[in-house]
Scaffold this active site. Sequence first.
Site, mmCIF file in Angstrom:
data_model
loop_
_atom_site.group_PDB
_atom_site.id
_atom_site.type_symbol
_atom_site.label_atom_id
_atom_site.label_comp_id
_atom_site.label_asym_id
_atom_site.label_seq_id
_atom_site.Cartn_x
_atom_site.Cartn_y
_atom_site.Cartn_z
ATOM 1 N N CYS A 1 0.846 -1.188 0.000
ATOM 2 C CA CYS A 1 0.000 0.000 0.000
ATOM 3 C C CYS A 1 0.885 1.242 0.000
ATOM 4 O O CYS A 1 1.446 1.607 1.037
ATOM 5 C CB CYS A 1 -0.923 0.009 1.213
ATOM 6 S SG CYS A 1 -1.990 1.458 1.260
ATOM 7 N N ASP B 1 -9.836 3.165 -4.951
ATOM 8 C CA ASP B 1 -8.798 4.045 -4.403
ATOM 9 C C ASP B 1 -9.063 5.461 -4.870
ATOM 10 O O ASP B 1 -9.087 5.746 -6.068
ATOM 11 C CB ASP B 1 -7.420 3.569 -4.867
ATOM 12 C CG ASP B 1 -6.291 4.154 -4.035
ATOM 13 O OD1 ASP B 1 -6.438 5.296 -3.553
ATOM 14 O OD2 ASP B 1 -5.268 3.479 -3.882
#
Length: 339
Positions: free
Chosen positions: A92, A255
Amino acid sequence: MTIKQVLTTDYHTGGEPFRIVPEPPVAIEGATVAERRMLAIGNPDVDNLRKLLCFEPRGHADMYGGFITPPDDEGAHFGVLFWHKDGFSTACGHGSIALAVWAVQTGRVDRDPSGSTTVVIDVPSGRVTLRVHTVGERITGVDFVNVPSYRLAQRVTAATSRGDVIVDIAYGGAIYAHLDATSVGLAVTPEHYSDLISIGREVKWALNESEHARHPVDDRLSGIYGTILYDDLGTDEHGNPHQRNVTVFADGQVDRSPCGSGTCSRVAVLAATGHLKPGQLLVHDSIVGTRFHARIVAESPVVEHPAVVAEVTGMAYRTGEHRFELDPADGLGTGFVLR
């Protein structure tokens, strides 16, 4: 669950949330972060803590966060176990940027008086390095230097409800399928949000078990983590490639940032096709208009794959501190998600 309270500090990076749990109130077993991830997947205590902090009513279907863990060894400042609504991820970038800002703001890592503080974090995909830039007490930006990124396959066909689509597949800490949004009649804009999610999910599940989604070294990193749908916006005034993307990961999670590990994966594809060369910047925008800049800082082949080390520059901002509780009489327990 018997948890009385959980303390978190929340950030956003480019609009994407990241909920930091400095002291997880459950035991997270394992000798390394990669091992902790695999054990956490089957550990109901760790998984219920994830659900408690991610699911409604304390979170939402697009929530993201991480549990702070010990590092793999003394070479890193700390480790992190990343999580989202469907489980635990291998990488991430936006979260790593938020963690670096948090580490400097809280004093976990001493601020370097030079104005550039290095923060080293162990994540499931390996060890990443971040440089936190400061002017006085103010943090002005963060460089995220990822593990090597590389294209795994090109021009792979996936069957979808919109017909067969052609994608490239690349690794940037997680494995992504890259799809030109215009090839399916879409644009990376909020107006196409629902359709982008739908096609992103279809591509992921069509290819997730395919040979193209196998990591060449560590099978724990195999599988399509997400689909990157992109718009090619040409070049900026300096001749740098300019693109806009939305990453649909896990099972339909979106996202809001330009996606850190996804940007590294995108750098790998553009480097492989000759559209991003050393010395150039990728100007990478998100669906909400936030921006990362990325560049190639090194070449580092992985097995038979030519690979690059990508550096992504962005910024994270603290949004709040929270004390979450679970009333034992609450029938909703750890919560729910509607998507």
